[in-house]
Structure formats: C-alpha cells, structure tokens
Design a protein around this motif. Sequence first.
Motif, PDB file in Angstrom:
ATOM      1  N   LYS A  35       9.469   1.969   5.272  1.00 40.01           N
ATOM      2  CA  LYS A  35       8.876   0.988   4.991  1.00 40.01           C
ATOM      3  C   LYS A  35       8.528   0.198   6.394  1.00 40.01           C
ATOM      4  O   LYS A  35       9.334   0.767   7.174  1.00 40.01           O
ATOM      5  CB  LYS A  35       9.760  -0.356   4.601  1.00 40.01           C
ATOM      6  N   ALA A  36       7.691  -1.160   6.080  1.00 39.13           N
ATOM      7  CA  ALA A  36       7.044  -0.633   7.575  1.00 39.13           C
ATOM      8  C   ALA A  36       7.579  -2.222   8.034  1.00 39.13           C
ATOM      9  O   ALA A  36       8.587  -3.095   7.035  1.00 39.13           O
ATOM     10  CB  ALA A  36       5.343  -1.836   7.233  1.00 39.13           C
ATOM     11  N   ARG A  37       8.130  -2.748   9.394  1.00 40.16           N
ATOM     12  CA  ARG A  37       8.890  -4.147   9.342  1.00 40.16           C
ATOM     13  C   ARG A  37       8.843  -4.592  10.665  1.00 40.16           C
ATOM     14  O   ARG A  37       8.289  -3.967  11.226  1.00 40.16           O
ATOM     15  CB  ARG A  37      10.452  -3.403   9.083  1.00 40.16           C
ATOM     16  N   VAL A  38       9.095  -5.873  10.780  1.00 40.98           N
ATOM     17  CA  VAL A  38       8.648  -6.843  12.086  1.00 40.98           C
ATOM     18  C   VAL A  38       9.496  -6.244  13.022  1.00 40.98           C
ATOM     19  O   VAL A  38      10.566  -6.849  12.623  1.00 40.98           O
ATOM     20  CB  VAL A  38       8.426  -7.815  11.652  1.00 40.98           C
ATOM     21  N   ILE A  39       9.401  -5.751  14.309  1.00 43.47           N
ATOM     22  CA  ILE A  39      10.129  -6.088  15.660  1.00 43.47           C
ATOM     23  C   ILE A  39       9.551  -7.555  15.593  1.00 43.47           C
ATOM     24  O   ILE A  39       8.508  -7.706  16.379  1.00 43.47           O
ATOM     25  CB  ILE A  39      10.325  -5.000  16.223  1.00 43.47           C
ATOM     26  N   TYR A  40      10.274  -8.233  16.089  1.00 42.51           N
ATOM     27  CA  TYR A  40       9.903  -9.679  17.098  1.00 42.51           C
ATOM     28  C   TYR A  40      11.190  -9.066  18.788  1.00 42.51           C
ATOM     29  O   TYR A  40      12.324  -9.629  18.410  1.00 42.51           O
ATOM     30  CB  TYR A  40      10.607 -10.394  16.751  1.00 42.51           C
ATOM     31  N   LYS A  54       0.858  -1.051  -0.002  1.00 43.54           N
ATOM     32  CA  LYS A  54      -0.150   0.336   0.239  1.00 43.54           C
ATOM     33  C   LYS A  54       0.942   1.140  -0.316  1.00 43.54           C
ATOM     34  O   LYS A  54       0.648   2.066  -0.915  1.00 43.54           O
ATOM     35  CB  LYS A  54      -0.606   0.018   1.395  1.00 43.54           C
ATOM     36  N   LEU A  55       1.720   1.253   0.669  1.00 44.37           N
ATOM     37  CA  LEU A  55       2.776   2.366   0.872  1.00 44.37           C
ATOM     38  C   LEU A  55       3.320   2.924  -0.712  1.00 44.37           C
ATOM     39  O   LEU A  55       3.595   3.192  -1.042  1.00 44.37           O
ATOM     40  CB  LEU A  55       3.678   2.076   1.720  1.00 44.37           C
ATOM     41  N   GLU A  56       3.893   1.713  -1.074  1.00 37.01           N
ATOM     42  CA  GLU A  56       4.046   1.225  -2.229  1.00 37.01           C
ATOM     43  C   GLU A  56       3.350   2.020  -3.165  1.00 37.01           C
ATOM     44  O   GLU A  56       3.958   3.168  -4.301  1.00 37.01           O
ATOM     45  CB  GLU A  56       5.539   0.650  -3.329  1.00 37.01           C
ATOM     46  N   HIS A  57       2.287   1.907  -3.630  1.00 38.45           N
ATOM     47  CA  HIS A  57       1.607   1.884  -4.400  1.00 38.45           C
ATOM     48  C   HIS A  57       0.929   3.816  -4.104  1.00 38.45           C
ATOM     49  O   HIS A  57       0.859   4.331  -4.968  1.00 38.45           O
ATOM     50  CB  HIS A  57       0.214   1.133  -3.984  1.00 38.45           C
ATOM     51  N   GLU A  58       1.391   3.952  -3.001  1.00 38.10           N
ATOM     52  CA  GLU A  58       0.572   5.253  -3.020  1.00 38.10           C
ATOM     53  C   GLU A  58       1.517   6.225  -2.245  1.00 38.10           C
ATOM     54  O   GLU A  58       1.703   7.347  -2.992  1.00 38.10           O
ATOM     55  CB  GLU A  58       0.082   5.539  -1.154  1.00 38.10           C
ATOM     56  N   PHE A  59       2.987   6.310  -2.677  1.00 32.76           N
ATOM     57  CA  PHE A  59       4.258   7.338  -2.345  1.00 32.76           C
ATOM     58  C   PHE A  59       5.514   6.220  -3.403  1.00 32.76           C
ATOM     59  O   PHE A  59       6.381   7.440  -3.157  1.00 32.76           O
ATOM     60  CB  PHE A  59       4.047   7.223  -0.558  1.00 32.76           C
ATOM     61  N   GLY A  60       5.137   5.619  -3.658  1.00 31.40           N
ATOM     62  CA  GLY A  60       6.313   5.425  -4.701  1.00 31.40           C
ATOM     63  C   GLY A  60       7.783   4.712  -3.602  1.00 31.40           C
ATOM     64  O   GLY A  60       7.455   4.192  -2.455  1.00 31.40           O
TER      65      GLY A  60
END
Length: 65
Positions: free
Chosen positions: A43-48, A32-38
């Motif tokens: 970027k989203a990322r997972v933190i464990y 979604k972010l890449e589609h809307e903003f390039g």
Amino acid sequence: MNLLEIIGVFEKLNLEQAILMANLLEQSWNRKLEHEFGNDCEKARVIYDQEADEVFVVIGQPAVE
C-alpha cells in the motif's frame, strides 16, 4: 520501494498543501493498486518528517510501528 518527495515535485506548495496532496495521492494510488492487484499488494502511505518539514508518499515499504 518508490518514494516521492511531494515538495520536491510541487515546489510552490506550502507544508499544509503538501500534506493534503500526499493524502490525495495515497488514496488514489491505493485504489489503483487494489484494483490492479487486489488487497494483498503493498500500500501507499504518507510519511511526514517533522524535523525536516518534508512530506513523502512511499509504496513498497512496510509501516514501522
């Protein structure tokens, strides 16, 4: 920065399910972010957090190497 604690939102998930959900959210949000903003957007990322057994998805903070 946006931070979402997966187990806090989906209380009935076990750790394995929370990690799976976090990975799915990361992929979805990044599309979604890449589609809307390039490609130049955060970027989203997972933190464990292994010590606390908590899983997060974060947007807006660079990865620490």
